[in-house]
Write an enzyme that holds these catalytic residues in place. Structure first.
Site, PDB file in Angstrom:
ATOM      1  CB  CYS A  35      -0.950   0.015   1.195  1.00  0.00           C
ATOM      2  SG  CYS A  35      -0.105   0.115   2.791  1.00  0.00           S
ATOM      3  CB  CYS A  38       4.634  -0.147   1.834  1.00  0.00           C
ATOM      4  SG  CYS A  38       3.545  -1.334   2.655  1.00  0.00           S
ATOM      5  CG  ASP A 458       0.084  15.298 -31.401  1.00  0.00           C
ATOM      6  OD1 ASP A 458       0.934  16.176 -31.612  1.00  0.00           O
ATOM      7  OD2 ASP A 458      -0.065  14.299 -32.125  1.00  0.00           O
TER       8      ASP A 458
END
Length: 769
Positions: A35, A38, A458
């Site tokens: 998670c 961590c 773009d």
């Protein structure tokens, strides 16, 4: 200034390291994180080292670290490992691996399948009294043991790692809940009398007390709860693993674009060698149709160079002696001799690759709602379970009732629904998206769609078709249009230049079979000439025709200027000493682009057109599709590096930016944007660097992607709310001894069914709504 040796440069590349003055940057693959907490723990540990700046990305399982030059890789790896996680320095050869995964997808799949096969009979025997036979309880013990140990090992390991560092996550609650249910059942079997071969277990709403009319009752068994929790959570973890974006594929796709070998000139003789052996100053040959091996300067020859691979623009650039060229572009029409000016990690292609990885690692991972509250939720559940145990022992002295109520609290609070809330909604949403031509790559992407207010588009291949087409045939006064087109198409049919192909294809489509051309000549950078139907026909630039002595009527000059003002590539057609007409070639706007812009505006998005093309062409396209053709909304003549800067500039101005693109030059900008959308007809690297892929190649899919993503995010939040609400309502009942852990397990399963059912509503998502 001394030049680093090729061996040293290769060594740095192989360790994922890039050196600057006094510092170096390195990527570390971190394994074992479950998670975002961590990732925060690893990040804090690395940042405690003197002079070290680290960003740990849970989504990509990598740490981007800037360290003093004298800090060793071994120290960095050891620091990460000291926090309880694995660490290694990835190499280019394994950059497309799922870095940092302790349990690969195949391993998780094996655990899930094995656990599910064993859990089904456990649940049936435990919850359906009619199926119970003598010694059924021992069969259930035998079937549940591998599920709770081998199947649940990822959760147990994560809980131990977190506990060693004084932390707790959802894995902690899962591990403790599974272990409590299993160990209680094991105690009941071995010491509590529930191992009696004739023992039967009834489904009751309220938990059984320690004593009844007939004396001591058999303690309840909760093997099915332990096994079911394990299987449900493994299913959620596997779904999450499948959805997670693999971080290294964009860079690998970039590296694959370059040439693999090159014809180097040694003492005037061509020698074919691997590109890795090329050095600055070497001269090499590029034939028509070949990729240019590295960045360099043209020594001799002329050619039209197709840069669309890097720039996304369809019009080739004419180059000759003294012009610079870029590695991985293609020489289309002539032989070139090029002197290498940059090789290896210094090339433009490598720089774009670094921009992609920097933009990815710089993204803060989305803090999942379940993880945000787990730091409070998990300790609170443990405290409630402990208070329940102590309270029941003090008030009633009934050990079984006390332990049963405490186990019920842990079981009812086990976050199975929480674990399924995100991946099930994601799977249904992405499945529906796939049917609509929209591929969403992971849960971390959805958060951005809620707040996006600007969409950068773009031009080439996104708003336009991305290929040259004949759009205008304008004859001089007194000339026949069909004759101009037929003769020009015949001459151009002998050339492979993209502009020539567009003219030849347009002529063939309009007039059928083209006449034969003889004495064909291609003058790179000027035009073509050939004999058609007894006439010498020239097609090319105005300056070339004038130099050849051809007259250009004033009216054609006006037409030529008008076409160029609209952004077209214009060429003259001439024979018998005089220009006879003008042909206009352009990249055409997609039919659906204007509608797509209206849909994006309806979603509250402000469209911005971004292109490497000239400003006149860009404004013409913007006006055609409904984008304001001003300097704020049309940004033209930008290089690949500038596209990233444009996105950053908008973000620094407080915009939340979505980027839609299809070329290699868009890859870094797609990764930098808060939400990256790649057209499915584009390059692999753009697709890999993006968050969402629009498979249809239709810009309207961008609006569908935003709508679907927002709907999926809303479903996930709804799932999480009801999962937490279920816990808030059920935990007090369990603590009060009013909920049998068996019923708690069934209720927990029902909460999971509710989450899945709610997620299935996404199958009814309709485009345009």
């Amino acid at each position: 200034m001394s030049t680093p040796t090729r061996e040293n440069a290769a060594s740095r590349e192989n360790t994922g390291t890039r050196e600057n003055a006094g510092t170096r940057e390195i990527e570390i693959a971190v394994g074992g994180m479950t998670c975002s907490s961590c990732a925060n723990r690893v990040e804090k540990k690395l940042n405690r080292l003197d002079g070290v700046t680290a960003t740990v990305n849970y989504a990509t399982e990598t740490a981007h670290v800037i360290v003093p030059a004298d800090v060793s890789n071994d120290l960095l790896v050891a620091t990460v490992e000291a926090t309880g996680y694995t660490a290694r320095i990835p190499t280019p050869e394994d950059i497309d691996d799922t870095l940092g995964q302790d349990y690969s997808g195949d391993e998780l799949r094996r655990r899930l399948i094995g656990s599910a096969v064993l859990t089904v009979p456990v649940a049936l025997l435990s919850m359906v009294p009619a199926l119970q036979f003598d010694w059924w309880n021992w069969v259930v013990l035998a079937l549940a043991t591998p599920v709770v140990t081998w199947g649940a090992w990822p959760f147990h390991r994560a809980a131990v790692v977190n506990a060693r560092h004084g932390a707790s996550t959802m894995d902690t609650l899962v591990s403790v809940g599974i272990s409590a249910a299993f160990l209680w059942s094991l105690w009941a079997m071995l010491l509590g009398g529930s191992g009696d071969p004739g023992m039967r277990m009834e489904m009751t709403l309220l938990p059984a007390s320690g004593a009844g009319e007939g004396g001591m009752q058999h303690p309840e068994l909760y093997f099915e709860v332990a096994a079911a929790v394990t299987t449900f959570l493994l299913a959620g973890r596997y779904a999450e693993h499948k959805a997670k974006r693999r971080s290294g594929e964009a860079l690998k796709a970039l590296l694959d674009l370059g040439a693999k070998d090159v014809a180097v000139l040694r003492d005037g003789v061509e020698e074919r060698v691997p590109v890795s052996q090329l050095k600055v100053g070497d001269e090499f040959v590029v034939r028509p149709g070949e990729k240019i091996a590295t960045d360099g300067e043209v020594v001799s020859g002329r050619s039209a160079v197709d840069e669309s691979l890097l720039t996304g623009e369809p019009v080739p650039v004419e180059v000759g002696a003294g012009d610079t060229v870029t590695g991985a572009t293609v020489s289309t029409s002539g032989r070139l001799v090029v002197r290498a000016t940059r090789v290896g990690a210094q090339t433009r292609l490598a720089q774009i690759g670094r921009l992609v990885t920097q933009a990815q690692s710089g993204k803060a991972p989305v803090q999942r709602l379940a993880d945000r509250v787990s730091a409070v939720f998990v300790p609170v559940v443990f405290a409630i379970a402990l208070l329940t145990l102590v309270g029941w022992l003090w008030l009633s002295g009934d050990v079984q009732a006390a332990f049963t109520a405490a186990v019920a609290v842990l079981i009812i609070a086990c976050p199975c629904a929480l674990g399924l809330a995100t991946p099930t909604a994601l799977l249904v949403g992405t499945g529906r998206g796939a049917q609509l031509g929209v591929l969403i790559k992971g849960p971390e992407i959805l958060e951005s769609t809620r707040t996006v207010d600007t969409v950068v588009l773009d031009k080439t291949g996104t708003v336009t078709e991305g290929r040259m087409a004949l759009v205008d045939v304008l004859p001089a006064d007194g000339e026949d249009r069909d004759t101009v087109l037929r003769l020009a198409g015949a001459v151009e049919s002998a050339s492979e230049h993209p502009v020539a192909r567009a003219i030849a294809d347009g002529a063939a489509a309009g007039g059928g079979q083209l006449p034969e051309v003889t004495d064909f000549t291609n003058l790179a950078g000027s035009g073509v000439r050939g004999t058609v139907e007894g006439r010498e026909v020239l097609v090319g630039r105005r300056s070339w025709l004038v130099a050849e002595g051809f007259e250009v009527p004033a009216g054609l000059d006006d037409v030529l200027a008008s076409l160029e003002e609209r952004g077209s590539t214009a060429v003259l057609v001439a024979w018998d000493g005089r220009a006879r007409g003008v042909l206009g070639v352009a990249d055409t706007v997609k039919e659906t682009s204007a509608e797509a812009i209206r849909e994006l505006r309806a979603l509250g998005l402000d469209p911005v057109l971004l292109t490497g093309d000239n400003a006149r062409a860009a404004r013409a396209v913007a006006a055609a599709v409904g984008i304001d053709p001003d300097d704020e909304h049309v940004i033209a003549e930008v290089h690949p590096e500038d596209k990233v800067s444009v996105v950053r500039r908008l973000q620094e101005a407080g915009r939340v930016v979505a980027m839609v693109g299809d070329g290699v030059n868009d890859a870094a900008a797609l990764a930098q944007a808060d939400l990256g959308l790649a057209m499915g007809a584009g390059t692999d690297v753009a697709i890999e660097a993006s968050d969402i892929t629009l498979v249809r190649g239709d810009l309207r899919a961008a609006a569908d992607a935003v709508r679907l993503s927002r709907r999926t995010l809303a479903t996930i939040k709804g799932n999480l709310f009801w999962a937490f609400a279920y816990n808030v309502a059920a935990v007090p009942l369990a603590a009060a001894g009013l909920l049998n852990p068996l019923i708690a397990g069934a209720a927990m399963a029902f909460s999971s069914v509710f989450v899945v059912t709610n997620s299935l509503r996404l199958r009814r998502f309709t485009p345009g709504r």
